[in-house]
Design a protein around this motif. Structure first.
Motif, PDB file in Angstrom:
ATOM      1  N   VAL A  44      -0.489 -14.897   3.310  1.00 10.56           N
ATOM      2  CA  VAL A  44      -0.805 -13.478   3.147  1.00 10.56           C
ATOM      3  C   VAL A  44      -1.556 -12.956   4.376  1.00 10.56           C
ATOM      4  CG1 VAL A  44      -2.166 -11.823   1.797  1.00 10.56           C
ATOM      5  CG2 VAL A  44      -0.690 -13.487   0.637  1.00 10.56           C
ATOM      6  N   GLY A  45      -2.463 -13.745   4.923  1.00 14.92           N
ATOM      7  CA  GLY A  45      -3.152 -13.342   6.147  1.00 14.92           C
ATOM      8  C   GLY A  45      -2.168 -13.128   7.284  1.00 14.92           C
ATOM      9  N   SER A  46      -1.237 -14.032   7.427  1.00 13.38           N
ATOM     10  CA  SER A  46      -0.218 -13.914   8.463  1.00 13.38           C
ATOM     11  C   SER A  46       0.614 -12.650   8.270  1.00 13.38           C
ATOM     12  CB  SER A  46       0.677 -15.158   8.417  1.00 13.38           C
ATOM     13  OG  SER A  46       1.691 -15.083   9.372  1.00 13.38           O
ATOM     14  N   GLU A  47       1.000 -12.394   7.060  1.00  8.66           N
ATOM     15  CA  GLU A  47       1.835 -11.224   6.764  1.00  8.66           C
ATOM     16  C   GLU A  47       1.086  -9.917   6.995  1.00  8.66           C
ATOM     17  OE1 GLU A  47       5.081  -9.304   6.319  1.00  8.66           O
ATOM     18  OE2 GLU A  47       5.100 -11.479   6.095  1.00  8.66           O
ATOM     19  N   THR A  48      -0.153  -9.838   6.564  1.00 12.30           N
ATOM     20  CA  THR A  48      -0.898  -8.584   6.719  1.00 12.30           C
ATOM     21  C   THR A  48      -1.270  -8.318   8.178  1.00 12.30           C
ATOM     22  OG1 THR A  48      -2.917  -9.731   6.012  1.00 12.30           O
ATOM     23  CG2 THR A  48      -1.747  -8.456   4.340  1.00 12.30           C
ATOM     24  N   VAL A  49      -1.565  -9.356   8.935  1.00 10.00           N
ATOM     25  CA  VAL A  49      -1.822  -9.164  10.368  1.00 10.00           C
ATOM     26  C   VAL A  49      -0.531  -8.726  11.069  1.00 10.00           C
ATOM     27  CG1 VAL A  49      -2.436 -10.336  12.527  1.00 10.00           C
ATOM     28  CG2 VAL A  49      -3.830 -10.684  10.482  1.00 10.00           C
ATOM     29  N   THR A  50       0.579  -9.356  10.730  1.00 12.63           N
ATOM     30  CA  THR A  50       1.870  -8.955  11.290  1.00 12.63           C
ATOM     31  C   THR A  50       2.168  -7.496  10.979  1.00 12.63           C
ATOM     32  OG1 THR A  50       2.760 -11.193  11.153  1.00 12.63           O
ATOM     33  CG2 THR A  50       4.361  -9.399  11.261  1.00 12.63           C
ATOM     34  N   ASN A  51       1.956  -7.095   9.730  1.00 13.50           N
ATOM     35  CA  ASN A  51       2.196  -5.697   9.355  1.00 13.50           C
ATOM     36  C   ASN A  51       1.330  -4.744  10.160  1.00 13.50           C
ATOM     37  OD1 ASN A  51       4.135  -6.349   7.475  1.00 13.50           O
ATOM     38  ND2 ASN A  51       2.801  -6.102   5.706  1.00 13.50           N
ATOM     39  N   ALA A  52       0.062  -5.105  10.368  1.00 15.67           N
ATOM     40  CA  ALA A  52      -0.831  -4.245  11.139  1.00 15.67           C
ATOM     41  C   ALA A  52      -0.326  -4.086  12.571  1.00 15.67           C
ATOM     42  CB  ALA A  52      -2.252  -4.808  11.129  1.00 15.67           C
ATOM     43  N   ILE A  53       0.181  -5.161  13.142  1.00 18.95           N
ATOM     44  CA  ILE A  53       0.662  -5.122  14.522  1.00 18.95           C
ATOM     45  C   ILE A  53       1.980  -4.348  14.624  1.00 18.95           C
ATOM     46  CG2 ILE A  53       1.556  -6.558  16.404  1.00 18.95           C
ATOM     47  CD1 ILE A  53      -0.585  -8.671  15.470  1.00 18.95           C
ATOM     48  N   VAL A  54       2.868  -4.537  13.665  1.00 20.47           N
ATOM     49  CA  VAL A  54       4.203  -3.924  13.729  1.00 20.47           C
ATOM     50  C   VAL A  54       4.188  -2.463  13.285  1.00 20.47           C
ATOM     51  CG1 VAL A  54       6.526  -4.037  12.734  1.00 20.47           C
ATOM     52  CG2 VAL A  54       5.384  -6.129  13.469  1.00 20.47           C
ATOM     53  N   HIS A  55       3.385  -2.116  12.291  1.00 22.66           N
ATOM     54  CA  HIS A  55       3.495  -0.799  11.658  1.00 22.66           C
ATOM     55  C   HIS A  55       2.357   0.178  11.937  1.00 22.66           C
ATOM     56  CE1 HIS A  55       6.980  -2.162   9.471  1.00 22.66           C
ATOM     57  NE2 HIS A  55       6.299  -3.201   9.027  1.00 22.66           N
ATOM     58  N   THR A  56       1.379  -0.204  12.782  1.00 23.23           N
ATOM     59  CA  THR A  56       0.250   0.690  13.036  1.00 23.23           C
ATOM     60  C   THR A  56      -0.048   0.753  14.529  1.00 23.23           C
ATOM     61  OG1 THR A  56      -1.600  -0.876  12.964  1.00 23.23           O
ATOM     62  CG2 THR A  56      -0.735  -0.127  10.831  1.00 23.23           C
ATOM     63  N   ASP A  57      -1.032   1.568  14.868  1.00 22.76           N
ATOM     64  CA  ASP A  57      -1.448   1.696  16.266  1.00 22.76           C
ATOM     65  C   ASP A  57      -2.049   0.405  16.821  1.00 22.76           C
ATOM     66  OD1 ASP A  57      -0.590   4.307  16.216  1.00 22.76           O
ATOM     67  OD2 ASP A  57      -2.593   5.160  15.940  1.00 22.76           O
ATOM     68  N   SER A  58      -2.346  -0.552  15.966  1.00 22.36           N
ATOM     69  CA  SER A  58      -2.846  -1.844  16.441  1.00 22.36           C
ATOM     70  C   SER A  58      -1.854  -2.475  17.412  1.00 22.36           C
ATOM     71  CB  SER A  58      -3.104  -2.798  15.271  1.00 22.36           C
ATOM     72  OG  SER A  58      -4.169  -2.342  14.490  1.00 22.36           O
ATOM     73  N   GLY A  59      -0.570  -2.317  17.142  1.00 24.01           N
ATOM     74  CA  GLY A  59       0.468  -2.904  17.979  1.00 24.01           C
ATOM     75  C   GLY A  59       0.804  -2.097  19.212  1.00 24.01           C
TER      76      GLY A  59
END
Length: 159
Positions: A44-59
């Motif tokens: 879940v940590g891996s998935e939520t960090v991936t989502n933050a990078i792919v779908h938000t300004d974090s990426g």
């Protein structure tokens, strides 16, 4: 934040894909190796960090922060992004595409999850109890507590 929880650690990473591996290692270093939900929590940590990078300004040159809190038999994972123009996380409808199932995975593996706004940022959280099998969780996860992962993968016959 839930009462009675203490922060075990927090790590801010650049919003690049290689940061996902660092987030996994961070979680594995904080949670005892024998914990029955370790694999669920790391996934879940891996998935939520991936989502933050792919779908938000974090990426887009931003950062993502992962935090782990604990109290009693509860671990709470929190991932904060740099904002997504007001969009908030939501499970997508099944389309048959290769991607878009991340939050369904988060829902299936955790005992509860959600998000809260923090200004423009979003903090996605997920909770894990040592015993697993909490009400509301279908427990189709990776943990030793899960007994339905393989049967769930083959539901519907041999299509």
């Amino acid at each position: 934040m839930s009462g009675g929880l203490v922060v075990l650690g927090s790590l801010t990473l650049p919003g690049v894909r290689r940061s996902v591996g660092y987030a996994r290692r961070f979680l594995r270093d904080l949670v005892p190796a024998a914990h029955p939900r370790l694999d669920d929590l790391v996934t879940v940590g891996s998935e939520t960090v991936t989502n933050a990078i792919v779908h938000t300004d974090s990426g887009d040159g931003g950062r993502v922060t992962i935090s782990l809190l604990a109290g009693g038999d509860l671990y709470r994972l929190e991932v904060a992004d740099d904002g997504a123009g007001g969009r908030r996380p939501h499970p997508r409808a099944e389309t048959g595409a290769e991607s878009g199932r991340g939050l369904w995975l988060v829902e299936a593996l955790s005992d509860g999850w959600g998000f809260r706004a923090d200004g423009a940022r979003t903090v996605v959280w997920a909770e894990f109890r040592a015993a697993g099998n909490s009400p509301g969780n279908t427990d189709r996860g990776l943990s030793e507590c899960s007994r339905t992962l393989v049967p769930a993968a083959f539901e519907g016959g041999d299509r």
